[in-house]
Design a protein around this motif. Structure first.
Motif, PDB file in Angstrom:
ATOM      1  N   ARG A 152      -6.275   6.489  -4.390  1.00  0.00           N
ATOM      2  CA  ARG A 152      -6.259   5.090  -3.974  1.00  0.00           C
ATOM      3  C   ARG A 152      -6.739   4.259  -5.164  1.00  0.00           C
ATOM      4  NH1 ARG A 152      -8.114   7.890   0.358  1.00  0.00           N
ATOM      5  NH2 ARG A 152     -10.280   7.684  -0.372  1.00  0.00           N
ATOM      6  N   VAL A 153      -5.924   3.318  -5.571  1.00  0.00           N
ATOM      7  CA  VAL A 153      -6.203   2.536  -6.776  1.00  0.00           C
ATOM      8  C   VAL A 153      -6.354   1.065  -6.403  1.00  0.00           C
ATOM      9  CG1 VAL A 153      -5.380   1.860  -9.051  1.00  0.00           C
ATOM     10  CG2 VAL A 153      -4.908   4.166  -8.202  1.00  0.00           C
ATOM     11  N   ILE A 198       6.810  -1.287  -9.465  1.00  0.00           N
ATOM     12  CA  ILE A 198       5.595  -0.562  -9.102  1.00  0.00           C
ATOM     13  C   ILE A 198       5.135  -1.053  -7.745  1.00  0.00           C
ATOM     14  CG2 ILE A 198       3.159  -0.214  -9.697  1.00  0.00           C
ATOM     15  CD1 ILE A 198       3.940  -0.442 -12.633  1.00  0.00           C
ATOM     16  N   PRO A 199       5.022  -0.202  -6.734  1.00  0.00           N
ATOM     17  CA  PRO A 199       4.611  -0.641  -5.400  1.00  0.00           C
ATOM     18  C   PRO A 199       3.168  -1.125  -5.403  1.00  0.00           C
ATOM     19  CG  PRO A 199       4.759   1.750  -5.480  1.00  0.00           C
ATOM     20  CD  PRO A 199       5.317   1.252  -6.773  1.00  0.00           C
ATOM     21  N   ALA A 200       2.968  -2.335  -4.932  1.00  0.00           N
ATOM     22  CA  ALA A 200       1.635  -2.931  -4.907  1.00  0.00           C
ATOM     23  C   ALA A 200       1.543  -3.889  -3.730  1.00  0.00           C
ATOM     24  CB  ALA A 200       1.337  -3.664  -6.211  1.00  0.00           C
ATOM     25  N   VAL A 201       0.346  -4.057  -3.212  1.00  0.00           N
ATOM     26  CA  VAL A 201       0.094  -5.016  -2.143  1.00  0.00           C
ATOM     27  C   VAL A 201      -1.068  -5.897  -2.572  1.00  0.00           C
ATOM     28  CG1 VAL A 201       0.962  -3.547  -0.293  1.00  0.00           C
ATOM     29  CG2 VAL A 201      -1.462  -3.398  -0.951  1.00  0.00           C
ATOM     30  N   ARG A 208      -0.891   0.750   3.558  1.00  0.00           N
ATOM     31  CA  ARG A 208      -0.155   1.288   2.396  1.00  0.00           C
ATOM     32  C   ARG A 208      -1.125   1.644   1.270  1.00  0.00           C
ATOM     33  NH1 ARG A 208       4.458  -2.061   0.115  1.00  0.00           N
ATOM     34  NH2 ARG A 208       4.818  -0.069  -0.925  1.00  0.00           N
ATOM     35  N   TYR A 209      -2.119   0.810   1.061  1.00  0.00           N
ATOM     36  CA  TYR A 209      -3.137   1.145   0.061  1.00  0.00           C
ATOM     37  C   TYR A 209      -3.928   2.378   0.497  1.00  0.00           C
ATOM     38  CZ  TYR A 209      -7.971   1.243  -1.452  1.00  0.00           C
ATOM     39  OH  TYR A 209      -9.205   1.676  -1.875  1.00  0.00           O
ATOM     40  N   ASP A 226     -13.386   2.465  -0.507  1.00  0.00           N
ATOM     41  CA  ASP A 226     -12.914   3.847  -0.588  1.00  0.00           C
ATOM     42  C   ASP A 226     -12.011   4.087  -1.792  1.00  0.00           C
ATOM     43  OD1 ASP A 226     -10.856   2.275   0.255  1.00  0.00           O
ATOM     44  OD2 ASP A 226     -10.197   3.585   1.885  1.00  0.00           O
ATOM     45  N   ALA A 227     -12.006   3.164  -2.757  1.00  0.00           N
ATOM     46  CA  ALA A 227     -11.159   3.329  -3.941  1.00  0.00           C
ATOM     47  C   ALA A 227     -11.579   4.559  -4.728  1.00  0.00           C
ATOM     48  CB  ALA A 227     -11.233   2.088  -4.822  1.00  0.00           C
TER      49      ALA A 227
END
Length: 911
Positions: free
Chosen positions: A128-129, A151-154, A170-171, A194-195
């Motif tokens: 998880r980033v 690049i998939p990002a939210v 999604r993250y 929780d990253a």
């Protein structure tokens, strides 16, 4: 892109439909077209159940990942060589490094490098980033770049209550990178705790954004502001309280900032807690972050606010920051003095420096213009002549320069300065835009055909590339963004500690309109303070070679008639033949000749960060014994003479923390506290902040030998030459009248009279080339060179600076001694705040500028103190109460050491 198996054609975006269906690689949902029809409606397709896809092998490293990303219209087609170099260094050496910083200057593709590492760790390591930005505006830009690159990002910004659960999921599943702001990490209850990888963009600007979580401001407009003075009780001198809460008067310095005694805060934490617990709104949340550790915080106060915080943020105890396996810091400049470590509270950040080739390549082209250096007609007769220009010639030149473009960016340290520029230009409300961190950000300005973008304290986070904006003004030195910085700058006089931060803000601010190699802009730099800062050779040499060349070129080219400077700026804006034939070759030559040199003593400051962070860690845990011992180690290892003010602060902290650790007046900790306090006084010579915070045991206000001599002389005058009320009235009236006009001989007589009122041996040296006035106390001398007849427009010349450099030595020769007392200073009183750039490097460290108004303020304060002293002396037979007299002089700021501090705020060469 090839169609996925089971699809009848190429994939197209789903426009947000069927959000519960498994996301495709680009983030859009897909529907399989082999689905069967429903019985109820033959025309309607029934969706198929999702089946687990085979895992895709991760890329070997972030550079290889770039080749596997989908080719998109908005994406980057190829990596620059320096980006590839950074990615390889990271992959080879830092995959598992807990803290690693990559240096990539503005315009060098820093965000793409950060996104590639983020996506590689997400895909290959399944982590998880979280990609954190200082502002929401930057977060939106990063999300757009991620989308453009496939690049998939939210984006998860604002209150966590407003986050879309689908995006958060999604993250959480590590299906997408979470793009957010620093505040989502550094708060009381982070919902991204929780990253497994944390990426911090624009880490060079992090100091305020990270420390803000543990910083509490109590504004003057709140009830708690005055209540805090009550809570601190006798620990705060009544005269300070009067200056802070009373009405503005000639005796009030609105810029004063005071550090309150550490021990006093610790003794009154219960009363302070009771006051602060009544705070509401955002302040209440901030208070909760520091509540359990109030005794570990530093308390600063000004007429605007109380500012409460630890010097270095206690990130060590903040699990959302410490738990991830890696923290990656993306910085436009890493510097060499350890600011990154202080900002994040980390002791071991590995660095990947900027590729050497980029240092000389830079991003785009800038023409720096310095209006104060131009030959501006005093009557203001420029190309665009109007009444306002005739009143303020330099301001009129700035206006004329900004009028060359329909869109302009204004960077200032504060909001009032930005508004004044817009008002002077007469910009209508409809064409004024503000760089606030709002939902719209700077987009309205980007879309507008004309206007001015006001960006107070926004030296980062704005991309105004290409034709969006090619004209900007940087007004004023961005030295202090909060009271701790102001204290370090104006009271502690530890400007060398702040220089790296100031350099970073200037470098970043100057690059707002040049985001790529093909961009160009005119940068109008105005303000005597920023001009002198950039005139210092050691400052310029610490900048990237490209920027060194541009600033040096600008300093040289700006010393022309005002109308010529406007035409030169026009050439730069148009990139015409004159610019190409004249400017570009000269810039190329300057760039080749430039050599980047580390700032003086940067290595020593960098080495100190490990001890400084450790000391504040102990202090936050209220392990006072360990904190004091480590603070002492900081003090002992900062040996450079120019770092002496910073050493004084650490000696004071060692003393204060030792006192908190002591069990009695004769305990080892108490004895160590007294020893460190004496060391702090020895290092704090030339300043009065320490006497304001903690006087030596049994010491009086005039404990300094210079102050003692001054009080003795004042008492003698009260009993002798100025005992008569008539003589005193005549004396001070003539002095104030002489200092309120410009004629040289009268002004010099006023200076000599003021020196007498301050208790100095005051006279005008008769020999050739001497100062216009000399003030001598036992251990402190001041020479004063008066240029009262000068016009405000124009520069202070090299000849005047050279002459003033030698005046203390000449006075010593006249007195028959080898050298003046240590800490003696020379003052040039002039209405000109601008110094010839060539004169700045040659100025002696003891030479300072003073505006006539400041000298007149000191004179008024001296008269006010004398009137009070005369009232006290009435009816007293015998010896006058010396200690009470010293207290009056102290309260009015006219003891010799206080006068030295007041008149040395503006060194020509920097401290």
């Amino acid at each position: 892109m090839f169609p996925a198996q089971g699809l009848t054609g190429p994939h197209t975006p789903c426009r947000g439909k069927l959000s519960s269906i498994r996301p495709f690689g680009c983030g859009c949902a897909v529907r399989e077209t082999t689905a069967v029809t429903t019985n109820e409606d033959p025309s309607r397709l029934r969706p198929r159940f999702r089946r687990r896809a085979e895992p895709v092998a991760g890329a070997t490293d972030p550079e290889a990942l770039f080749g596997e990303l989908p080719r998109t219209p908005g994406g980057v087609g190829a990596l620059w060589s320096h980006q590839a170099d950074q990615l390889r260094t990271y992959a080879d050496n830092h995959r598992d490094t807990p803290d690693v910083a990559l240096e990539l200057p503005t315009g060098s593709g820093k965000t793409l490098v950060g996104l590639l590492i983020s996506e590689w760790r997400r895909r290959t390591l399944g982590q998880r980033v979280v990609y954190a930005c200082p502002t929401r505006q930057l977060a939106r830009q990063v999300l757009q770049k991620a989308t453009d690159q496939g690049i998939p990002a939210v984006m998860l910004i604002g209150s966590h209550r407003d986050w879309a659960q689908a995006k958060l999921a999604r993250y959480t599943r590590a299906d997408a990178i979470a793009v957010t702001t620093y505040s989502a990490i550094f708060n009381l209850n982070s919902h991204l705790a929780d990253a497994q990888t944390l990426v911090f963009d624009d880490a060079h600007a992090a100091e305020g954004f990270v420390a803000e979580a543990w910083a509490l401001s109590v504004g003057r407009d709140t009830d708690q502001y005055e209540q805090l003075f009550d809570a601190l009780g006798e620990s705060v001198e009544p005269a300070l309280v009067t200056r802070m809460v009373g009405p503005v008067s000639p005796a009030v310095d609105t810029r004063e900032v005071r550090l309150l005694p550490v021990g006093a805060v610790a003794r009154h934490t219960e009363d302070i807690d009771r006051v602060l617990s009544a705070l509401t709104g955002d302040s209440a949340y901030r208070f909760r972050m520091v509540r359990a550790n109030l005794g570990s915080c530093l308390f600063y106060v000004s007429r605007r606010e109380f500012y409460i915080r630890p010097m270095i943020p206690p990130t060590f105890q903040h699990e959302p920051f410490t738990d991830p396996g890696q923290r990656l810091y993306l910085s436009a400049t890493l510097g060499g003095a350890g600011e990154l470590e202080r900002a994040f509270g980390r002791t071991d950040i590995k660095r990947v420096p900027v590729p050497t080739a980029w240092d000389r390549t830079g991003s785009g082209r800038r023409f720096f213009v310095f209006p104060e250096l131009a030959d501006v007609p005093v009557d203001g007769s420029l190309i665009d002549d109007d009444e306002e220009n005739s009143q303020e010639p330099v301001a009129g030149l700035v206006d004329s320069l900004l009028a060359l473009s329909r869109k302009r960016l204004v960077l200032t340290p504060d909001e009032d300065s930005a508004t004044q520029i817009a008002n002077r230009l007469g910009v209508p409300a409809a064409e004024r835009f503000t760089a606030k961190d709002s939902d719209t950000g700077i987009q309205p300005f980007v879309d507008a055909e004309a206007g001015i973008l006001l960006a107070p304290s926004r030296y980062d986070g704005m991309d105004l590339a290409a034709d969006v904006c090619r004209m900007m003004v940087m007004s004023g030195l961005p030295a202090a963004s909060h009271l701790q910085d102001r204290f370090l700058d104006t009271k502690l006089r530890a400007s060398e500690v702040l220089d790296e931060r100031v350099r970073t803000r200037i470098v970043q601010g100057a690059g707002r309109c040049t985001r790529g190699p093909k961009d160009w802009a005119v940068v109008v730099v105005t303000g005597a303070d920023i001009l002198r800062f950039l005139s210092r050779r050691e400052i310029r040499e610490s900048l990237p070679a490209e920027l060194q060349a541009e600033i040096t070129f600008g300093l040289d080219q700006s010393q022309v008639p005002a109308d010529d400077l406007i035409l030169l700026a026009e050439s730069a804006l148009e990139q015409d033949r004159i610019w190409q034939e004249d400017a570009e070759p000269e810039l190329a030559k300057l760039r080749r000749e430039a050599t980047r040199v580390a700032a003086p003593h940067a290595a020593q400051l960098a080495a100190s960060t490990v001890r400084e962070v450790r000391a504040w860690t102990y202090a936050w845990q209220q392990d006072w014994e360990s904190a004091a011992r480590t603070a002492g180690e900081v003090f002992e290892n900062l040996t450079a003479s120019t770092l002496r003010p910073y050493r004084a602060l650490w000696a004071y902290l060692a003393s204060a923390w030792s006192d908190l650790a002591s069990t009695g007046d004769t305990s080892p900790a108490a004895l160590r506290s007294a020893d460190f306090l004496r060391k702090a006084y020895a290092a704090a010579v030339g300043t009065t902040w320490l006497k304001e915070v903690h006087r030596l045991p049994s010491a009086t206000y005039d404990s300094d030998p210079a102050d003692e001599a001054g009080v003795t002389a004042v008492v003698s005058l009260l009993n002798g030459k100025l005992a008569s009320p008539v003589k005193f009235e005549s004396f001070f009236s003539n002095m104030l009248a002489n200092l309120s006009q410009r004629e040289a001989s009268r002004y010099e007589r006023g200076l000599v009279a003021l020196g007498e009122l301050l208790g100095a041996e005051s006279f005008k040296p008769a020999e050739k080339g001497r100062a216009d006035a000399a003030w001598m106390w036992r251990t402190l001398w001041m020479t004063v060179e008066a240029k009262s007849e000068q016009e405000p427009a124009g520069m202070l010349s090299m000849d005047y600076v050279r002459q003033t450099n030698t005046q203390l030595a000449s006075l010593a020769a006249d007195q028959g001694v080898e050298a003046p007392p240590s800490g003696s200073v020379s003052i040039i009183v002039t209405p000109r705040g601008v110094v010839d750039p060539d004169a700045v490097p040659i100025a002696a460290a003891h030479v300072h500028l003073v505006l006539p108004k400041r000298m007149l303020d000191v004179a008024h304060d001296a008269v006010r103190a004398w009137k009070e002293l005369r009232g006290m002396a009435k009816g007293i037979a015998g010896e006058l109460p010396r200690e009470e007299f010293a207290s009056v002089l102290w309260d009015n700021g006219v003891l010799p050491t206080q006068v030295r501090e007041r008149l040395t705020r503006d060194p020509i060469r920097g401290s």
